[in-house]
Design a protein around this motif. Sequence first.
Motif, mmCIF file in Angstrom:
data_model
loop_
_atom_site.group_PDB
_atom_site.id
_atom_site.type_symbol
_atom_site.label_atom_id
_atom_site.label_comp_id
_atom_site.label_asym_id
_atom_site.label_seq_id
_atom_site.Cartn_x
_atom_site.Cartn_y
_atom_site.Cartn_z
ATOM 1 N N TYR A 1 2.260 0.505 -1.881
ATOM 2 C CA TYR A 1 2.201 0.170 -3.304
ATOM 3 C C TYR A 1 3.568 0.373 -3.955
ATOM 4 O O TYR A 1 4.059 -0.492 -4.681
ATOM 5 C CB TYR A 1 1.126 1.016 -4.015
ATOM 6 N N GLN B 1 -4.981 -3.250 -4.201
ATOM 7 C CA GLN B 1 -3.967 -3.103 -5.250
ATOM 8 C C GLN B 1 -2.602 -3.581 -4.751
ATOM 9 O O GLN B 1 -1.842 -4.201 -5.492
ATOM 10 C CB GLN B 1 -3.907 -1.652 -5.726
ATOM 11 N N VAL B 2 -2.297 -3.294 -3.502
ATOM 12 C CA VAL B 2 -1.049 -3.766 -2.897
ATOM 13 C C VAL B 2 -1.079 -5.282 -2.775
ATOM 14 O O VAL B 2 -0.101 -5.974 -3.119
ATOM 15 C CB VAL B 2 -0.832 -3.109 -1.512
ATOM 16 N N GLU C 1 -2.494 2.028 -12.914
ATOM 17 C CA GLU C 1 -2.474 2.240 -11.465
ATOM 18 C C GLU C 1 -1.504 3.354 -11.072
ATOM 19 O O GLU C 1 -1.737 4.054 -10.083
ATOM 20 C CB GLU C 1 -2.112 0.934 -10.747
ATOM 21 N N ILE D 1 -5.006 4.998 -3.822
ATOM 22 C CA ILE D 1 -4.563 3.608 -3.911
ATOM 23 C C ILE D 1 -5.207 2.867 -2.742
ATOM 24 O O ILE D 1 -5.296 3.402 -1.633
ATOM 25 C CB ILE D 1 -3.025 3.525 -3.841
ATOM 26 N N ASP E 1 -5.743 -0.974 -0.484
ATOM 27 C CA ASP E 1 -5.005 -2.162 -0.049
ATOM 28 C C ASP E 1 -5.110 -3.307 -1.053
ATOM 29 O O ASP E 1 -4.154 -4.072 -1.218
ATOM 30 C CB ASP E 1 -5.494 -2.618 1.325
ATOM 31 N N LEU F 1 -2.010 6.407 -8.656
ATOM 32 C CA LEU F 1 -1.069 6.778 -7.602
ATOM 33 C C LEU F 1 -0.671 8.246 -7.716
ATOM 34 O O LEU F 1 -0.609 8.962 -6.711
ATOM 35 C CB LEU F 1 0.167 5.883 -7.662
ATOM 36 N N ARG G 1 6.011 -2.400 -2.776
ATOM 37 C CA ARG G 1 5.744 -3.697 -3.397
ATOM 38 C C ARG G 1 6.031 -3.666 -4.886
ATOM 39 O O ARG G 1 6.473 -4.656 -5.456
ATOM 40 C CB ARG G 1 4.294 -4.140 -3.203
ATOM 41 N N LEU G 2 5.763 -2.520 -5.528
ATOM 42 C CA LEU G 2 5.987 -2.449 -6.968
ATOM 43 C C LEU G 2 7.457 -2.650 -7.302
ATOM 44 O O LEU G 2 7.784 -3.343 -8.267
ATOM 45 C CB LEU G 2 5.482 -1.115 -7.533
#
Length: 190
Positions: free
Chosen positions: A159, A95-96, A68, A91, A93, A72, A162-163
Amino acid sequence: MVTLNRIYTRTGDDGTTRLATGDPISKTSPRVAAYGTVDELNSVIGVARLHSGQNDRIDAALGRIQNELFDLGADLATPSEPAPKWEALRIVDAQVERLESEIDVMNESLKPLDSFILPGGSALAAHLHLARTVARRAEREAVGMIEAGHAATPAALRYLNRLSDWLFVAARRANANGADDVKWVPGATR
């Protein structure tokens, strides 16, 4: 699929590189800094995976995240204006939302925090904390890219945000579900 027949091209010898659209850009551009830091983050996660041992769940998730992060990087390397002549890889939503769901699941078994956590504990946790700090820098670089007038998708910023949270919680999981966390003791050495 991408095919790379030759690794060196000499096209960057003048201090420029090319975006996904083929347009030239300075290697010092905030856009290049943002996707370059995402590339660095991917490498740091690769090192963390060397220490994932028998933690198959974290290792598999990190492998997915590495893929991912290439998505990105492509997102950040593709300006939205003018619109590319193809459907740009962005990216999304979902994936988030997946990161958020995984954070919630990992966090369920952790002891509540009663102090700030110092990077350390197990080798995997220490490397995940390093990855977390690089993710935060990538997020700052992406915001700087926007502030410099380069557009980025809102999902790309979410993303990255959150990551870094995901990596923090995963580091706590790698420390025996938080039991081996190294806690900050304010003023301990005064």
